[in-house]
Scaffold this active site. Structure first.
Site, PDB file in Angstrom:
ATOM      1  N   SER A   1       0.797  -1.225   0.000  1.00  0.00           N
ATOM      2  CA  SER A   1       0.000   0.000   0.000  1.00  0.00           C
ATOM      3  C   SER A   1       0.830   1.276   0.000  1.00  0.00           C
ATOM      4  O   SER A   1       0.264   2.370  -0.027  1.00  0.00           O
ATOM      5  CB  SER A   1      -0.945   0.001   1.207  1.00  0.00           C
TER       6      SER A   1
ATOM      7  N   LYS B   1      -6.726   3.193   8.632  1.00  0.00           N
ATOM      8  CA  LYS B   1      -5.853   4.235   8.092  1.00  0.00           C
ATOM      9  C   LYS B   1      -6.504   5.615   8.187  1.00  0.00           C
ATOM     10  O   LYS B   1      -5.832   6.611   8.491  1.00  0.00           O
ATOM     11  CB  LYS B   1      -5.501   3.900   6.644  1.00  0.00           C
TER      12      LYS B   1
END
Length: 779
Positions: free
Chosen positions: A675, A718
């Protein structure tokens, strides 16, 4: 020493003769020749010395012949008495077949005070040892010896001295040295003798006690039999177990197995350890609640109230429990059985960072269901027998933790919390996670078989709640058997509500304070959550509140007139010190080549800064920061994309023909995952163009060689981390847009979340305009 003289010599292989000793010597040819030569000589003496393999002996004993005769076995022998030490000189010739040597007698000096002191100490040890052996005649003989040298030479009779030790005594002419050696050797032997005697006494006492107990038990059994308490086939204990088995509510197969064990108990000897093992097994079986089940509460409103009272948020878990209760209540009301014929159990895994309330939630679920609650800690468990139990063939065998938990709960349908399942390990003793496959499989656990019980135990009515921090550490086969409920952490509003409703009242009570004496403002609580903790859970938050309450209590104790105390945002430095966390994204990205990414760890979401730099040198890419293989590949892909699309991105190709270095702090923490791809591309373009990345921007997503942004996991964690870090804009992959449904509304309101499909669009929005970069460079 005296003058040298010539005497016949006899070397002995196995015996050491010291002065004063009277010993028999078997007369072989050499001994007979020496004895005959001595008898024919003027002195009538011969020298007796040990035969050494490595050297010629230096000392021997001048001995006189007391008698010549025969031993009990008929062999000829001579009895000799050691008279004086002698130093052996060179060999010489003499009459007869004997060997002759020159010797010099050793004379002992007059004893000094030190010699007498050593002699007294040795005599005390020697008498103590002789008295312990009841050798009273020898005691009398030793008491009559006054010469220290003669006293030391009596050690020649000591059976506890080795031949080497006796030879050392023979060769030691100094009396003080001889006595010192004997004091050490005799003291050690006396201590060893005392220990051996103590052990022998303990063994004898134990045997007498065991025999006495056996006799008393036999007499007790006979008395009880005469009184009619026993029949001819039992021994009391077995009949007691038979009665308990008949009275207990046991499944038929369990009853049959228990009665078989009672039969073995009747045939077992009282002295056999098998009897104790059987009794322990029977006690364990009879203590289990085989057919005991508590009745579930189906009051949905009550369940919601309990769950909301104990925990703020966690709507996914609460909804699942309420759904479970609704199904449990609806099926019996409509006359429907449980599908598949299984019980009323459930298996759920609560996964999330520490401090979000996973463990304490188990107790609330048990209260909502009106079930018993048991917690089983699995952290650090490495032995399969901890789950399945030990086989009864092993000494000290016990049932596994699952069976013990059922026994502790007292019912067959408790709520069992398996805590920290991701911390389970494995070694040569087996894999506990593999043993849990049967426990946590709803299709199999109705016939769970513990190694110790060796009986089928129905776990299908048990509600298993499993907690974990890192899902990746749970074996896939085990995770497939459980219903996953992820708890991603609390928002700032959640933490404020938890602090006001749970943490602050609890810590105020523990500090002996009331709300009238101490209050904490909402602004102060938000400041603590944002700048003092920055964690997914609330553990550190509660510790800081406890610290503030302690300081407030101390202040009130010193100055009672200070009440009431109101802790506001400016007062936090006094109570908690300076903030530990401050917004740093703007500072980190104040130079080109630094971009802010988002990551997921075992502690929840976190921000991840990626730094890029270039230096003169051979073109290449250097990666640091303990990056995993996937993250290294992401860096290679990012570099290839920037090189291939340099013109479109406004990058001078010459800026990439340098030594490129990508670093991901902190260097001591291992990192991996795909990511960070878009963040690496952004950092490289920022470095190459000199345009800084906006300080309020964060991003996450996997990038391809064509610049496509692919979906990633952990969007909710996140975004929570981005809010905690003070970011305002977050770029995510377009295909992750459905994940925004799980994100709390207040987080989405605080962030500008932009789903993107092309990394070029992210770069265009994340980098400052070119003219601003030029102005900054000129300044």
């Amino acid at each position: 020493m005296a003058e040298a003289k010539t005497v016949p010599v006899l070397f002995l292989n196995d015996s050491i003769v010291l002065p004063g000793m009277v010993v028999p010597i078997e007369l072989d040819d050499a001994a007979r020749a020496a004895v005959d030569a001595a008898r024919a000589s003027e002195s009538g003496e011969l020298l007796i010395a040990p035969r050494l393999e490595d050297r010629y002996p230096a000392y021997g004993v001048l001995a006189s012949i007391v008698q010549i005769g025969r031993l009990p076995n008929g062999d000829a022998a001579a009895v000799v008495r050691g008279e004086r030490r002698a130093h052996i000189g060179s060999g010489t010739s003499g009459p007869g077949a004997a060997l002759w040597v020159q010797v010099e007698e050793v004379t002992d000096p007059e004893p000094t005070d030190e010699t007498k002191k050593l002699a007294g100490e040795y005599k005390k040890l020697l008498l103590a040892m002789l008295q312990r052996r009841d050798a009273w005649q020898i005691v009398d003989m030793v008491n009559k010896i006054t010469d220290p040298s003669a006293l030391a030479d009596t050690a020649g009779y000591a059976s506890y001295l080795t031949g080497t030790q006796k030879r050392e005594l023979l060769e030691t002419t100094d009396v003080d040295r001889r006595l010192s050696l004997l004091i050490g050797w005799t003291g050690d032997h006396l201590a060893e003798t005392e220990v051996n005697d103590k052990i022998a006494e303990d063994v004898r006492t134990g045997m007498e006690k065991q025999q006495k107990e056996f006799l008393l038990r036999q007499q007790l059994a006979a008395i009880r039999k005469e009184l009619g308490e026993l029949d001819d086939n039992g021994d009391g204990s077995s009949d007691d177990y038979r009665a308990r088995i008949e009275q207990a509510d046991l499944p038929e197969k369990v009853r049959e197995a228990a009665l078989r064990e009672v039969g073995k108990l009747e045939r077992a000897s009282d002295q056999s350890p098998e009897g104790g093992w059987i009794r322990t097994w029977l006690d364990t079986v009879l203590d289990l609640p085989w057919n005991v089940r508590t009745e579930d509460s189906t009051d949905l409103a009550r369940a919601r109230e309990i769950l909301d009272t104990d925990h703020h948020g966690l709507s996914d878990v609460k909804d699942r429990i309420v759904e479970y209760l609704a199904v449990r209540g609806a099926a019996p009301q409509r006359g429907m059985a449980v599908v598949g014929g299984r019980g009323s159990g459930a298996v759920m895994v609560l996964a999330g960072p520490p401090g979000v309330g996973k463990t304490s939630l188990g107790e609330s679920v048990a209260r909502a269901l009106d079930r018993k609650f048991v917690r089983v800690a699995l952290g650090g468990v490495r032995d399969e027998a901890e789950i399945r139990g030990h086989r009864r063939t092993y000494v000290g065998a016990l049932p596994g933790r699952i069976v013990r938990a059922i026994g502790e709960a007292g019912s067959m349908n408790p709520v069992v919390l398996l805590d920290e399942i991701d911390k389970v390990g494995s070694d040569y003793r087996g894999d506990p996670a593999a043993a849990l496959l049967e426990v946590l499989d709803p299709a199999q656990n109705h016939t769970f078989r513990d190694h110790y019980l060796d009986l089928d135990l129905d776990l299908s009515d048990v509600v298993f709640l499993v907690t974990a921090n890192v899902i990746e550490n749970i074996p896939s086969a085990l995770l497939d058997r459980m219903e996953l409920v992820e708890i991603d952490g609390y928002t700032a509003d959640d933490k404020l509500a938890i602090a006001q409703g749970f943490l602050l009242p609890r810590q105020r009570e523990r500090g002996g304070l009331t709300s009238d004496e101490v209050t904490v403002t909402e602004a102060a609580l938000r400041k603590i959550a944002a700048d003092y903790t920055r964690e997914p859970g609330v553990r550190q938050f509660e510790r800081l509140l406890a610290k503030a309450m302690r300081k407030a209590a101390t202040k009130l104790a010193d100055h009672p007139q200070a009440a009431p105390i109101t802790i506001d945002e400016p007062d936090l430095v006094e109570y908690l010190g300076r903030p530990r966390f401050l917004p740093e994204s703007a500072e980190r990205t104040a130079v080109p080549g630094v971009a802010t990414g988002l990551a997921v760890t075992g502690l929840g979401g976190d921000v991840l800064y990626i730094e890029a730099n270039s230096t003169e040198g051979e073109p290449g890419l250097q990666l640091t920061g303990q990056l995993g293989d996937v993250m290294k590949e992401s860096a290679q892909i990012a570099m290839s994309y920037v090189r291939a699309h340099a013109k479109q991105l406004g990058v001078d190709p010459e800026a990439l023909n340098r030594r490129i270095h990508i670093h991901v702090p902190a260097g001591a923490v291992p990192k991996d995952g795909p990511s960070a791809g878009v963040t690496m591309v952004t950092a490289l373009v920022s470095m190459a163009t000199g345009r800084k990345v906006r300080g309020d921007v964060g991003m996450t997503g996997e990038v391809t060689l064509n610049g496509r942004v692919l979906p990633i996991g952990g969007v909710k964690q996140k975004l929570l981390a981005a809010q905690r870090a003070g970011l305002s804009t977050v770029f995510i992959p377009q295909r992750n847009q459905p994940d925004l449904d799980d994100v709390p509304a207040d987080v989405l309101d605080a962030l500008d979340v932009r789903p993107m499909t092309d990394v070029a669009d992210i770069i265009a929005a994340a980098l400052e305009p070119a003219h601003e970069a030029s102005t900054a460079a000129a300044a």
